[in-house]
Design a protein around this motif. Structure first.
Motif, mmCIF file in Angstrom:
data_model
loop_
_atom_site.group_PDB
_atom_site.id
_atom_site.type_symbol
_atom_site.label_atom_id
_atom_site.label_comp_id
_atom_site.label_asym_id
_atom_site.label_seq_id
_atom_site.Cartn_x
_atom_site.Cartn_y
_atom_site.Cartn_z
ATOM 1 N N HIS A 4 0.848 -1.196 0.000
ATOM 2 C CA HIS A 4 0.000 0.000 0.000
ATOM 3 C C HIS A 4 0.884 1.246 0.000
ATOM 4 N N CYS A 6 -8.339 -5.466 2.343
ATOM 5 C CA CYS A 6 -7.408 -4.835 1.377
ATOM 6 C C CYS A 6 -8.184 -4.156 0.248
ATOM 7 N N HIS A 21 -9.597 -0.958 1.365
ATOM 8 C CA HIS A 21 -8.564 0.088 1.525
ATOM 9 C C HIS A 21 -7.871 0.424 0.203
ATOM 10 N N ALA A 41 -5.835 -1.293 -1.430
ATOM 11 C CA ALA A 41 -4.430 -1.714 -1.366
ATOM 12 C C ALA A 41 -4.148 -2.738 -2.470
#
Ligand code: FAD
Length: 465
Positions: free
Chosen positions: A347, A413, A416, A418
Motif C-alpha cells: 500500500h 485490502c 482500503h 491496497a
C-alpha cells in the motif's frame, strides 16, 4: 479411447518413457505446492486438482512436443518448477499435463564483462547464487525460498528478495529471457542494457504464472560482492515511527540493502525474545566502505529524529544466519489442527498505517498470533507481510480457518484500495480477486491471453483467466 490415454501414448512415443509419469505418487504430488491450505489438505489425504500425467522435460524441443500434443488433444498444460509457490500457482485445476521443468538445468553461461548470467529456467536459485559467490559475484536476489525455488519460477511469479531495497525485485534484475508460446513458437525478449523499440515486452511474462507461455531460459544481472556490509538493530517507539523512518530514508534517496520493520508481536520472534516490548527494525548498508558508512550515518540521523535507539548488530546478524528458515510455519502445519499462513500485500504511504491496524483488528480474532513486518520499501509506499499462527481441534477446522482468514484479509485490502499481492502472486487463492484487483487492466490481460494462448491450455484457473 479418451483424449488423455491417447495423449499419454503419444507422449511416450516422442520422449523417453521415464519422463512421462502416471504413477499415483507423481500425480498426487502434482496437486500440492507449499501453499499452507494445500499442505493441510495433503495431511487429510485430499489431492484435489491432480494432473493426469506429469511430463519431466529437459529441453525446448520436448516442451514444443508436449504443447503440440496437448493442443491436438485439447488438454491443459500447467508449468511447474520447484513447487515453492505458497498460493497454489502450479496446481492443475483442470487436470491434464503438469509440465515439470525442474530438470531444465543444463545451461549456465556467465559473462563477467556484461555482468550477466544466463541459465536454463529450472536452475535452482540457491545453487546459482552459491556458484556465483564462489567467483565473487551475487544475483542480489535473495527470497526466503532461495534454495527451494527456480530462476524461471522467480520470473513467472514476479518474485522479490530480502535485499530488494538495494537491488530491486526480479523485474529489475532480468535482462533477457526465452519463452515458448502455447502455439510452440519460440520468442526471445531482451533489452541489453535498455531498449526503446516499442513497449517493454519483457514485462509480459514476468508474473504471468505460466498462463501465457513457458519460460525456458533467463538472463539475469549479477553484481560484484559488496566490499563492506554494516548492520544495526533498532528499537522503535511505535510502528508509525518505523513507517516514517522507512518513508524518509526513501525520500532521502538512501539505498540500504536491508530494511525490515517488525511490529512488537513479530519483534518477539525476530529477536527470539518473548520479553521484547517494542517494534524493531533491522537495517544494513553496503557497498564501497565510505558509502556504506555514510548511508548508515544518514539513516541513523533519521532514526534518531523518530525516537529509535540502537540495540547493536547482534539481533540482525542472528537473523541473517537463519533468514531462509521457515520452520515455525512448517512445524505448525505439520501438527493436527495447527495452521499457519503468510499474506503479503502493499500500500501507499498515506494508507499503510490505517491498513495495518484494520487488518490486525480483523484478523486477530481468527488466529492465535498475528505478526506483521514491512520489508520491501519504495518511494511511494511499502509491502506488508502478515504471519498468522493458530491451533484448531482438527485439520478440517484449520482449513476452514485458513479460508476465512484469506476472505477477510482480501476484503479489508479491497476496501482500503491496497494491492492484494506484493510478491506471492495470485495462484488459486487469489484468482477470484484478480478482476477486482486489476480493474480495467484485467480486460487487457484476457485479450493478451486470447492472443497468445488461443485454445486456453496454459495453467487454467489462475489470475482470473
Ligand atoms: C519458505 C518460502 C519462502 C518464500 N519466500 C519468498 C520470497 O522471499 N519472495 C518471493 O517472491 N517469493 C517467496 N516464496 C514463494 C516462491 O518461492 C516463489 O514464488 C518462487 O518464485 C516460485 O518458484 P518455483 O520454482 O518454486 O515455482 P513453482 O512454485 O513451481 O511455480 C510457480 C508459478 O510459476 C509458474 N512457472 C514456474 N516456472 C515456470 C516457467 N519456467 N515457465 C512458465 N511458468 C513457470 C508455474 O506455473 C506457477 O504458476 C516463498 C516460498 C516459500 C515456501
Amino acid at each position: 479411447m479418451s483424449d488423455i490415454s491417447h495423449l499419454i501414448r503419444a507422449l511416450k512415443s516422442v520422449m523417453p518413457g521415464e519422463q512421462v509419469l502416471t504413477d499415483s505418487e507423481a500425480l498426487q504430488a502434482s496437486s500440492h505446492d507449499t501453499w499452507p491450505l494445500s499442505t493441510k489438505l495433503r495431511r487429510l489425504g485430499c489431492h484435489d486438482y491432480q494432473a493426469d500425467v506429469v511430463v519431466k522435460v529437459t529441453d525446448e524441443q520436448q516442451i514444443q512436443q508436449v504443447l503440440a500434443l496437448a493442443t491436438a488433444n485439447d488438454v491443459p498444460v500447467t508449468p511447474r518448477a520447484l513447487g515453492s509457490s505458497v498460493t497454489g500457482q502450479p496446481l492443475p485445476t483442470r487436470g491434464g499435463v503438469v509440465l515439470d521443468l525442474s530438470d531444465m538445468t543444463l545451461n549456465r553461461e556467465i559473462n563477467t564483462t556484461n555482468m550477466t548470467v544466463e541459465v536454463s529456467a529450472g536452475y535452482n536459485g540457491g545453487k546459482l547464487e552459491d556458484e556465483l559467490q564462489q567467483q565473487g559475484w551475487t544475483l542480489g536476489h535473495s527470497p526466503q525460498s532461495l534454495y527451494q525455488s527456480s530462476v524461471g519460477g522467480w520470473l513467472s511469479t514476479l518474485a522479490t528478495g530480502q535485499f530488494s531495497s538495494y537491488y530491486g525485485g526480479i523485474e529489475d534484475l532480468i535482462t533477457a529471457y526465452t519463452v515458448i508460446l502455447a502455439t510452440g513458437e519460440r520468442v526471445r525478449l531482451k533489452a541489453s542494457p535498455r531498449a526503446a523499440m516499442g513497449p517493454d515486452l519483457r514485462q509480459l511474462f514476468i508474473g504471468a504464472e505460466g498462463t501465457l507461455g513457458v519460460v525456458t531460459s533467463v538472463q539475469l544481472k549479477m553484481f560484484p560482492l559488496p566490499q563492506t556490509r554494516l548492520y544495526d538493530t533498532l528499537a522503535l517507539p511505535s510502528v508509525e515511527a518505523g513507517l516514517k523512518i522507512l518513508r524518509e530514508q526513501a525520500m532521502a534517496g538512501l539505498r540500504p540493502f536491508l530494511l525490515r520493520l517488525y511490529d512488537t508481536a513479530e519483534a518477539r520472534h525476530a529477536m527470539q525474545d518473548p520479553a521484547q516490548d517494542k517494534p524493531v527494525m533491522f537495517v544494513g548498508t553496503q557497498g564501497v566502505d565510505a558509502i556504506a558508512r555514510a548511508e548508515m550515518a544518514a539513516l541513523m540521523a533519521i532514526v534518531g529524529r523518530h525516537g529509535g535507539e540502537s540495540l547493536g548488530s547482534e539481533g540482525v546478524l542472528k537473523w541473517m544466519d537463519r533468514r531462509f528458515d521457515f520452520s515455525t510455519v512448517e512445524n505448525l502445519l505439520d501438527t493436527r489442527g495447527g495452521f499457519a499462513e503468510t499474506i503479503e500485500i502493499a500500500h501507499t504511504w498515506d494508507g499503510i498505517a490505517d491498513l495495518y491496524h484494520c487488518l490486525n483488528k480483523t484478523l486477530t480474532p481468527l488466529a492465535g498470533e498475528v505478526l506483521s513486518h514491512f520489508s520491501h520499501v519504495y518511494p511511494q509506499g511499502t509491502s506488508m507481510y502478515m504471519i498468522l499462527l493458530g491451533n484448531e481441534e482438527n485439520d478440517g477446522e484449520a482449513i476452514e480457518k485458513l479460508r476465512m482468514i484469506w476472505k477477510e484479509a482480501m476484503r479489508v485490502c479491497l476496501e482500503h484500495k491496497a494491492e492484494l499481492s506484493h510478491h506471492h502472486g495470485g495462484g488459486l487463492v487469489r484468482s477470484p480477486y484478480a478482476r477486482a484487483s486489476l480493474g480495467s487492466a484485467h480486460m487487457l490481460l484476457r485479450r493478451v491471453k486470447q492472443a497468445l494462448d488461443p485454445n486456453g491450455i496454459l495453467n487454467p484457473g489462475k489470475l482470473g483467466l
